[in-house]
Design a protein around this motif. Structure first.
Motif, mmCIF file in Angstrom:
data_model
loop_
_atom_site.group_PDB
_atom_site.id
_atom_site.type_symbol
_atom_site.label_atom_id
_atom_site.label_comp_id
_atom_site.label_asym_id
_atom_site.label_seq_id
_atom_site.Cartn_x
_atom_site.Cartn_y
_atom_site.Cartn_z
ATOM 1 N N PRO A 63 54.251 47.582 65.682
ATOM 2 C CA PRO A 63 55.182 48.372 64.890
ATOM 3 C C PRO A 63 55.529 47.676 63.570
ATOM 4 O O PRO A 63 55.459 46.451 63.456
ATOM 5 C CB PRO A 63 56.403 48.492 65.795
ATOM 6 N N ASP A 64 55.921 48.457 62.590
ATOM 7 C CA ASP A 64 56.285 47.950 61.268
ATOM 8 C C ASP A 64 57.784 47.628 61.264
ATOM 9 O O ASP A 64 58.600 48.402 60.763
ATOM 10 C CB ASP A 64 55.944 48.985 60.202
ATOM 11 N N THR A 65 58.138 46.483 61.832
ATOM 12 C CA THR A 65 59.555 46.124 61.905
ATOM 13 C C THR A 65 60.116 45.733 60.550
ATOM 14 O O THR A 65 61.283 46.009 60.271
ATOM 15 C CB THR A 65 59.768 44.963 62.902
ATOM 16 N N ALA A 66 59.318 45.117 59.695
ATOM 17 C CA ALA A 66 59.810 44.732 58.366
ATOM 18 C C ALA A 66 60.102 45.967 57.520
ATOM 19 O O ALA A 66 61.119 46.024 56.814
ATOM 20 C CB ALA A 66 58.793 43.840 57.676
ATOM 21 N N ALA A 70 63.826 47.167 56.160
ATOM 22 C CA ALA A 70 64.091 47.457 54.754
ATOM 23 C C ALA A 70 64.622 48.875 54.572
ATOM 24 O O ALA A 70 65.534 49.115 53.769
ATOM 25 C CB ALA A 70 62.819 47.262 53.938
ATOM 26 N N ALA A 71 64.081 49.825 55.321
ATOM 27 C CA ALA A 71 64.539 51.209 55.226
ATOM 28 C C ALA A 71 65.965 51.361 55.734
ATOM 29 O O ALA A 71 66.775 52.084 55.149
ATOM 30 C CB ALA A 71 63.594 52.119 56.003
ATOM 31 N N LEU A 72 66.287 50.675 56.829
ATOM 32 C CA LEU A 72 67.660 50.730 57.341
ATOM 33 C C LEU A 72 68.633 50.091 56.366
ATOM 34 O O LEU A 72 69.754 50.572 56.185
ATOM 35 C CB LEU A 72 67.740 50.041 58.705
ATOM 36 N N GLU A 73 68.219 49.013 55.730
ATOM 37 C CA GLU A 73 69.080 48.345 54.749
ATOM 38 C C GLU A 73 69.338 49.256 53.550
ATOM 39 O O GLU A 73 70.444 49.304 53.029
ATOM 40 C CB GLU A 73 68.425 47.033 54.303
ATOM 41 N N SER A 74 68.314 49.991 53.119
ATOM 42 C CA SER A 74 68.505 50.881 51.974
ATOM 43 C C SER A 74 69.313 52.122 52.344
ATOM 44 O O SER A 74 69.971 52.698 51.486
ATOM 45 C CB SER A 74 67.155 51.289 51.389
ATOM 46 N N PHE A 97 72.447 45.987 60.988
ATOM 47 C CA PHE A 97 71.339 46.399 61.841
ATOM 48 C C PHE A 97 70.586 45.176 62.335
ATOM 49 O O PHE A 97 70.212 44.295 61.547
ATOM 50 C CB PHE A 97 70.397 47.328 61.074
ATOM 51 N N VAL A 98 70.371 45.127 63.658
ATOM 52 C CA VAL A 98 69.672 43.997 64.282
ATOM 53 C C VAL A 98 68.546 44.552 65.134
ATOM 54 O O VAL A 98 68.753 45.477 65.934
ATOM 55 C CB VAL A 98 70.653 43.165 65.168
ATOM 56 N N ALA A 99 67.362 43.993 64.964
ATOM 57 C CA ALA A 99 66.222 44.429 65.765
ATOM 58 C C ALA A 99 66.438 43.994 67.217
ATOM 59 O O ALA A 99 66.720 42.832 67.489
ATOM 60 C CB ALA A 99 64.933 43.839 65.216
ATOM 61 N N ASP A 100 66.284 44.932 68.127
ATOM 62 C CA ASP A 100 66.464 44.664 69.551
ATOM 63 C C ASP A 100 65.124 44.230 70.135
ATOM 64 O O ASP A 100 64.133 44.927 70.019
ATOM 65 C CB ASP A 100 66.954 45.932 70.245
ATOM 66 N N THR A 101 65.093 43.075 70.749
ATOM 67 C CA THR A 101 63.843 42.529 71.269
ATOM 68 C C THR A 101 63.668 42.766 72.762
ATOM 69 O O THR A 101 62.698 42.301 73.344
ATOM 70 C CB THR A 101 63.753 41.018 70.989
#
Length: 104
Positions: A63-66, A70-74, A97-101
């Motif tokens: 998946p494109d997590t980066a 960036a999209a969530l930040e914008s 926003f924090v990525a859930d691992t």
């Protein structure tokens, strides 16, 4: 100072609002495979942490997590406005926003 049940209820509502907004309102293609997994609100109701995961498609397993981050930040400002309108609290919490691992 808010009580813990109120903070949990607000966190659940924030997760619902953000998930709905990502599905229906925000038109960024990088957010097409983002799923909101959880949200937590501080005891003073001023900060909210929203946990998300990015699902990979069948052709590309990574998946494109980066790009999603960036999209969530914008989109953070728009999402915070929607949370403020949807919750009706006096002070709209700031969103982090924090990525859930966990799904990995």
């Amino acid at each position: 100072m808010a009580d813990a049940p109120r903070a949990r209820k607000l966190a659940k509502r924030i997760a619902q609002i953000v998930a709905s907004a990502l599905e229906h309102e925000v038109k960024d293609p990088r957010l097409a495979r983002v799923t909101i997994t959880d949200a937590k609100v501080t005891a003073d109701l001023h900060d909210a942490t929203v946990y998300y995961t990015v699902l990979g498609d069948k052709l590309d397993a990574t998946p494109d997590t980066a790009g999603a981050a960036a999209a969530l930040e914008s989109a953070k400002g728009v999402l915070r406005s929607m949370v403020g309108a949807g919750t009706g609290v006096r002070f709209t919490p700031t969103l982090t926003f924090v990525a859930d691992t966990v799904p990995e």
